[in-house]
Design a protein around this motif. Sequence first.
Motif, PDB file in Angstrom:
ATOM      1  N   LYS A  57      12.764 -41.104  23.344  1.00  0.00           N
ATOM      2  CA  LYS A  57      11.314 -40.895  23.480  1.00  0.00           C
ATOM      3  C   LYS A  57      10.893 -40.889  24.950  1.00  0.00           C
ATOM      4  O   LYS A  57      10.069 -40.079  25.362  1.00  0.00           O
ATOM      5  N   ALA A  58      11.471 -41.788  25.737  1.00  0.00           N
ATOM      6  CA  ALA A  58      11.156 -41.818  27.169  1.00  0.00           C
ATOM      7  C   ALA A  58      11.656 -40.547  27.843  1.00  0.00           C
ATOM      8  O   ALA A  58      10.971 -39.986  28.709  1.00  0.00           O
ATOM      9  N   ALA A  59      12.821 -40.043  27.451  1.00  0.00           N
ATOM     10  CA  ALA A  59      13.361 -38.806  28.031  1.00  0.00           C
ATOM     11  C   ALA A  59      12.499 -37.610  27.667  1.00  0.00           C
ATOM     12  O   ALA A  59      12.293 -36.706  28.490  1.00  0.00           O
ATOM     13  N   ALA A  60      11.980 -37.596  26.453  1.00  0.00           N
ATOM     14  CA  ALA A  60      11.111 -36.494  26.034  1.00  0.00           C
ATOM     15  C   ALA A  60       9.785 -36.522  26.796  1.00  0.00           C
ATOM     16  O   ALA A  60       9.253 -35.478  27.173  1.00  0.00           O
ATOM     17  N   ALA A  61       9.264 -37.720  27.028  1.00  0.00           N
ATOM     18  CA  ALA A  61       7.977 -37.851  27.720  1.00  0.00           C
ATOM     19  C   ALA A  61       8.112 -37.668  29.233  1.00  0.00           C
ATOM     20  O   ALA A  61       7.173 -37.216  29.896  1.00  0.00           O
ATOM     21  N   HIS A  62       9.273 -38.023  29.779  1.00  0.00           N
ATOM     22  CA  HIS A  62       9.498 -37.978  31.238  1.00  0.00           C
ATOM     23  C   HIS A  62      10.897 -37.419  31.502  1.00  0.00           C
ATOM     24  O   HIS A  62      11.793 -38.157  31.929  1.00  0.00           O
ATOM     25  N   PRO A  63      11.101 -36.119  31.284  1.00  0.00           N
ATOM     26  CA  PRO A  63      12.450 -35.549  31.338  1.00  0.00           C
ATOM     27  C   PRO A  63      13.163 -35.689  32.687  1.00  0.00           C
ATOM     28  O   PRO A  63      14.389 -35.706  32.726  1.00  0.00           O
ATOM     29  N   GLN A  64      12.434 -35.827  33.752  1.00  0.00           N
ATOM     30  CA  GLN A  64      13.068 -35.917  35.071  1.00  0.00           C
ATOM     31  C   GLN A  64      13.246 -37.349  35.568  1.00  0.00           C
ATOM     32  O   GLN A  64      13.793 -37.570  36.639  1.00  0.00           O
ATOM     33  N   ASP A  65      12.794 -38.313  34.801  1.00  0.00           N
ATOM     34  CA  ASP A  65      12.795 -39.712  35.257  1.00  0.00           C
ATOM     35  C   ASP A  65      13.863 -40.526  34.528  1.00  0.00           C
ATOM     36  O   ASP A  65      13.596 -41.189  33.533  1.00  0.00           O
ATOM     37  N   ARG A  66      15.077 -40.476  35.046  1.00  0.00           N
ATOM     38  CA  ARG A  66      16.192 -41.209  34.416  1.00  0.00           C
ATOM     39  C   ARG A  66      15.998 -42.714  34.485  1.00  0.00           C
ATOM     40  O   ARG A  66      16.442 -43.438  33.601  1.00  0.00           O
ATOM     41  N   VAL A  69      13.948 -43.784  31.564  1.00  0.00           N
ATOM     42  CA  VAL A  69      14.763 -43.731  30.343  1.00  0.00           C
ATOM     43  C   VAL A  69      15.665 -44.963  30.285  1.00  0.00           C
ATOM     44  O   VAL A  69      15.751 -45.631  29.250  1.00  0.00           O
ATOM     45  N   GLY A  70      16.312 -45.266  31.389  1.00  0.00           N
ATOM     46  CA  GLY A  70      17.185 -46.442  31.438  1.00  0.00           C
ATOM     47  C   GLY A  70      16.443 -47.730  31.168  1.00  0.00           C
ATOM     48  O   GLY A  70      16.924 -48.593  30.432  1.00  0.00           O
ATOM     49  N   VAL A  71      15.258 -47.855  31.751  1.00  0.00           N
ATOM     50  CA  VAL A  71      14.434 -49.039  31.525  1.00  0.00           C
ATOM     51  C   VAL A  71      14.055 -49.150  30.053  1.00  0.00           C
ATOM     52  O   VAL A  71      14.114 -50.240  29.466  1.00  0.00           O
TER      53      VAL A  71
END
Length: 159
Positions: A57-66, A69-71
């Motif tokens: 869900k974090a990757a879908a909302a913020h695709p460039q912010d790894r 996603v990790g957090v």
Amino acid sequence: MGQEEPDLYRDTWVRYLGYANEVGESFRALVPVPVVWASYGVATAYVTADAIDKGRKAAAAHPQDRTRVGVAVVDTFVWQGLASVAIPGFTINRLCAASLALLGTFTRWPLPVRRWTTTALGLAAIPLIITPIDRTVDFLMDSSLRKLYGTPGQPPTSH
């Protein structure tokens, strides 16, 4: 404005899989130990699936912010691991062990009755320990790991 989609791991019956190890610990006096360990497998699979879901869900909302996603993955996994598996499993284990010992010391009940009573006490304690454990884990996470993220994470809801 559209209605928010229900979270599979928090808003449906799937969330009850997070209670599997607490149920397993409640039945420890009655079932073989591998059954208890299997209940931990179910609860850990739930925690892992929820963490992966929050990462997706974090990757879908913020695709460039790894980092984000990790957090999301780490925060969910650690929170759920503590609040759904480690702390409640330990709590129910100790409660049941103590009750079985005390019943053996202070009653003349037959062993099967003591074991079933211990199981009933363990099961009855589950709903009583959830909220205090969840709030404690929120506090611990906010006071430690979440400080490393730069901003407090969104604490997961119960199980």
